[in-house]
Design a protein around this motif. Structure first.
Motif, short mmCIF file in Angstrom:
data_model
loop_
_atom_site.label_atom_id
_atom_site.label_comp_id
_atom_site.label_asym_id
_atom_site.label_seq_id
_atom_site.Cartn_x
_atom_site.Cartn_y
_atom_site.Cartn_z
N MET A 106 -22.60 -22.36 -9.77
CA MET A 106 -22.38 -23.70 -10.30
C MET A 106 -22.69 -23.72 -11.79
N GLY A 107 -23.76 -23.01 -12.18
CA GLY A 107 -24.14 -22.96 -13.58
C GLY A 107 -23.11 -22.28 -14.45
N ASP A 108 -22.34 -21.33 -13.86
CA ASP A 108 -21.30 -20.64 -14.63
C ASP A 108 -20.27 -21.62 -15.17
N CYS A 109 -20.09 -22.71 -14.48
CA CYS A 109 -19.11 -23.72 -14.92
C CYS A 109 -19.57 -24.43 -16.18
N PHE A 110 -20.88 -24.40 -16.44
CA PHE A 110 -21.42 -25.12 -17.59
C PHE A 110 -21.81 -24.20 -18.74
N GLY A 111 -21.61 -22.89 -18.56
CA GLY A 111 -21.87 -21.95 -19.64
C GLY A 111 -23.35 -21.62 -19.81
N LYS A 112 -23.71 -21.13 -21.01
CA LYS A 112 -25.06 -20.64 -21.27
C LYS A 112 -26.12 -21.75 -21.29
N LYS A 113 -25.68 -23.00 -21.38
CA LYS A 113 -26.65 -24.09 -21.42
C LYS A 113 -27.23 -24.41 -20.05
N ALA A 114 -26.61 -23.89 -19.00
CA ALA A 114 -27.08 -24.18 -17.64
C ALA A 114 -28.44 -23.54 -17.42
N PRO A 115 -29.34 -24.22 -16.66
CA PRO A 115 -30.66 -23.65 -16.37
C PRO A 115 -30.56 -22.29 -15.70
N VAL A 116 -29.56 -22.13 -14.82
CA VAL A 116 -29.34 -20.84 -14.16
C VAL A 116 -27.83 -20.57 -14.12
N ASN A 117 -27.44 -19.38 -14.54
CA ASN A 117 -26.07 -18.93 -14.35
C ASN A 117 -26.12 -17.47 -13.90
N SER A 118 -24.98 -16.88 -13.64
CA SER A 118 -24.98 -15.52 -13.07
C SER A 118 -25.65 -14.51 -13.99
N GLN A 119 -25.44 -14.66 -15.29
CA GLN A 119 -26.06 -13.73 -16.24
C GLN A 119 -27.58 -13.85 -16.22
N LYS A 120 -28.06 -15.09 -16.25
CA LYS A 120 -29.51 -15.29 -16.21
C LYS A 120 -30.10 -14.83 -14.89
N LEU A 121 -29.37 -15.09 -13.80
CA LEU A 121 -29.87 -14.68 -12.48
C LEU A 121 -30.00 -13.17 -12.40
N SER A 122 -29.03 -12.45 -12.95
CA SER A 122 -29.08 -11.00 -12.93
C SER A 122 -30.32 -10.48 -13.66
N LYS A 123 -30.64 -11.10 -14.81
CA LYS A 123 -31.78 -10.65 -15.61
C LYS A 123 -33.10 -10.84 -14.89
N ILE A 124 -33.20 -11.89 -14.07
CA ILE A 124 -34.48 -12.16 -13.42
C ILE A 124 -34.57 -11.59 -12.01
N THR A 125 -33.50 -10.97 -11.54
CA THR A 125 -33.55 -10.38 -10.20
C THR A 125 -33.28 -8.88 -10.20
N GLU A 126 -33.01 -8.31 -11.38
CA GLU A 126 -32.80 -6.86 -11.51
C GLU A 126 -34.01 -6.25 -12.22
N SER A 127 -34.63 -5.27 -11.61
CA SER A 127 -35.79 -4.62 -12.23
C SER A 127 -35.36 -3.80 -13.45
N LEU A 128 -36.19 -3.83 -14.49
CA LEU A 128 -35.95 -3.04 -15.69
C LEU A 128 -37.30 -2.55 -16.19
N THR A 129 -37.53 -1.26 -16.05
CA THR A 129 -38.81 -0.69 -16.47
C THR A 129 -38.59 0.50 -17.41
N PHE A 130 -39.60 0.77 -18.22
CA PHE A 130 -39.52 1.82 -19.23
C PHE A 130 -40.69 2.80 -19.08
N SER A 131 -40.43 4.04 -19.41
CA SER A 131 -41.45 5.08 -19.30
C SER A 131 -42.28 5.15 -20.59
N ASN A 132 -43.60 5.14 -20.44
CA ASN A 132 -44.49 5.33 -21.59
C ASN A 132 -45.06 6.75 -21.61
N GLU A 133 -44.52 7.62 -20.77
CA GLU A 133 -45.08 8.96 -20.58
C GLU A 133 -45.16 9.75 -21.88
#
Length: 299
Positions: free
Chosen positions: A252-279
């Motif tokens: 539903m947020g995709d219909c309103f663009g980046k101003k929507a509280p949640v859209n597919s792009q934002k959802l992906s960022k908060i549900t996909e893990s992203l970690t970095f190695s400090n080794e």
């Protein structure tokens, strides 16, 4: 005591690392605020320096916003890239330092998700922020080689500390206001760095140089970060909604663009893990990061 020039030293990073740096160096701050010792807009001018500095910590930069216009996109290059060029021009006039430490970002990799990404990953960031940081890194690599300056490049992950900017700041605000929703149990993991660790890294990089991802060795979940914040705010853990419900809201947020509280792009960022190695930093610098979950105070 060695002299250190600190650009961008009056913001979130500066407030948290200056107490330690002041014990090691004679610090001069350069920037556009009233608290800066040298007043200069690096994006527009070559600063006028009066003395030679042994070490430079270049943290002045533009981040934490999504540009909406061409002018806003250009501002990233003006501050992050041209500001770096102007700083180097100023340093040449008073004698180059023995070491320059640049605060870059893991955004240069362009990763939306991944597990323990290393410094060997290609620099594929395509946002104005990432591109401008890549350009600054490339310029400094050539400039420091030409002038025999030890270059240290720090690529921090999400930075935690009192009153943090960016996504952590938004999480704190959301929980404090009661407008924060957890999604699918908040199992997503992200790399986080305690801001004080920047100060601990500076003298190590002055000696060795190099390019390093920096983050805690433990990669916390959003739920663990939420728990730390909720304890300090005396709040209950936020309600967790199932992924399918969040996905419906995002569509539903995709219909309103980046101003929507949640859209597919934002959802992906908060549900996909992203970690970095400090080794690499742990191995080559002998650095031991501060535990985020044990030391994160929201301010």
């Amino acid at each position: 005591m060695e002299k250190l020039l600190f650009t961008g030293g009056t913001g979130f990073l500066g407030h948290n690392v200056l107490p330690r740096l002041n014990k090691i160096y004679e610090v001069t701050k350069c920037g556009i605020t009233l608290d800066d010792d040298i007043k200069a807009n690096l994006a527009k001018e070559v600063p006028f320096l009066l003395v030679h500095y042994d070490v430079v910590l270049h943290a002045c930069g533009k981040a934490h916003m999504v540009p909406k216009t061409e002018a806003e996109k250009q501002a990233f290059f003006d501050v992050n890239y041209q500001g770096t060029v102007n700083l180097c021009a100023a340093l040449e006039k008073v004698g180059v330092p023995k070491a320059l430490i640049f605060i870059s970002t893991v955004a240069v990799y362009g990763c939306e998700f991944g597990n323990l990404v290393t410094e060997e990953h290609p620099l594929e960031g395509n946002t104005p922020y990432a591109k401008s940081k890549i350009m600054a890194e490339e310029y400094l690599t050539e400039w420091c080689y030409k002038h025999n300056v030890t270059l240290g490049i720090i690529r921090p992950s999400l930075i935690a500390g009192p009153n943090p900017p960016g996504n952590l700041g938004a999480m704190i605000h959301g929980i404090r206001s009661g407008r924060y929703l957890s999604i699918a149990g908040s199992r997503t993991r992200k790399s986080v760095l305690m801001v004080q660790d920047i100060a601990r890294l500076v003298p190590l990089l002055v000696e060795k140089g190099g390019i390093y991802n920096v983050c805690d060795s433990y990669q916390p979940t959003f739920r663990e970060l939420e728990a730390v914040i909720c304890r300090q705010l005396d709040r209950n853990l936020p309600l967790s909604i199932p992924y399918w419900m969040a996905k419906c809201m995002a569509l539903m947020g995709d219909c309103f663009g980046k101003k929507a509280p949640v859209n597919s792009q934002k959802l992906s960022k908060i549900t996909e893990s992203l970690t970095f190695s400090n080794e690499k930093a742990v191995r080559e610098l002998g650095w031991r990061p501060i535990s985020v979950l044990e030391n994160f105070k929201i301010g």
